[in-house]
Design a protein around this motif. Structure first.
Motif, PDB file in Angstrom:
ATOM      1  N   THR A  14       0.982  -1.223   0.076  1.00 56.79           N
ATOM      2  CA  THR A  14      -0.065   0.102  -0.126  1.00 56.79           C
ATOM      3  C   THR A  14       0.877   1.283   0.082  1.00 56.79           C
ATOM      4  OG1 THR A  14      -1.842  -1.261   1.197  1.00 56.79           O
ATOM      5  CG2 THR A  14      -1.890   1.123   1.157  1.00 56.79           C
ATOM      6  N   ARG A  15       0.489   2.208  -0.938  1.00 60.09           N
ATOM      7  CA  ARG A  15       1.146   3.512  -0.785  1.00 60.09           C
ATOM      8  C   ARG A  15       0.400   4.686  -0.634  1.00 60.09           C
ATOM      9  NH1 ARG A  15       2.213   4.836  -5.883  1.00 60.09           N
ATOM     10  NH2 ARG A  15       3.883   6.414  -5.436  1.00 60.09           N
ATOM     11  N   GLY A  66       2.911   2.487  -8.196  1.00 57.17           N
ATOM     12  CA  GLY A  66       3.290   1.634  -7.308  1.00 57.17           C
ATOM     13  C   GLY A  66       3.337   0.048  -7.945  1.00 57.17           C
ATOM     14  N   THR A 100      -4.513   6.966  -1.137  1.00 60.33           N
ATOM     15  CA  THR A 100      -4.026   5.647  -0.895  1.00 60.33           C
ATOM     16  C   THR A 100      -4.185   4.846  -2.126  1.00 60.33           C
ATOM     17  OG1 THR A 100      -4.498   6.160   1.260  1.00 60.33           O
ATOM     18  CG2 THR A 100      -4.188   3.975   0.865  1.00 60.33           C
ATOM     19  N   SER A 102      -3.430   0.695  -3.578  1.00 59.30           N
ATOM     20  CA  SER A 102      -3.001  -0.536  -3.239  1.00 59.30           C
ATOM     21  C   SER A 102      -3.482  -1.509  -4.354  1.00 59.30           C
ATOM     22  CB  SER A 102      -3.779  -1.046  -2.089  1.00 59.30           C
ATOM     23  OG  SER A 102      -5.371  -1.038  -2.342  1.00 59.30           O
TER      24      SER A 102
END
Length: 136
Positions: A14-15, A66, A100, A102
């Motif tokens: 997760t970023r 990501g 966020t 993911s």
């Protein structure tokens, strides 16, 4: 990473990405997208937004970052698709807003992993049907 080490259900890290008005203005210059909804509350409100919104392409790129890191580089990306479901409001504060990102592996076939990407800002899902295919 190899096809043998990636499985359906694997979670990407997760970023969290912080975004400020200053970032949005800089992106406007880099992308040459000078639509005033990206820097003027007045113009954004005129089209029904609460205030300045981030560029959809910025959000799309941030979501893919990501996946690129997880996959080992941009040359591994075979395809990418998103639907924009909700604009990202960027308040005129020093903190800005936080997104966020993911991802979950939903398929692995013939050396290609399909990643379902989730992108949220607070409680709002900002991208829908987001998925990337990456070569393992």
């Amino acid at each position: 990473m190899s096809v043998d080490t990636v499985a359906v259900g694997d979670q990407l890290p997760t970023r969290e990405v912080h975004l400020t008005r200053q970032d949005v203005v800089r992106y406007s210059g880099a992308s040459t997208d000078f639509n005033p909804i990206h820097f003027s509350d007045r113009h954004a409100r005129a089209i029904g937004q609460a205030g300045v919104i981030a560029h959809g392409m910025w959000t799309m790129g941030a979501a893919l970052a990501g996946v690129i890191e997880w996959a080992g580089g941009p040359d591994h990306v075979v395809s990418y698709f998103v639907r924009f479901t909700r604009p990202v409001a960027v308040p005129d504060t020093d903190e800005g807003t936080t997104l966020t990102f993911s991802g979950t592996v939903t398929a692995v076939e013939n050396g290609i992993a399909t990643i379902a990407i989730e992108a949220t800002c607070g409680d709002d899902k900002v991208l829908g049907a987001a998925k990337a295919e990456v070569r393992l």
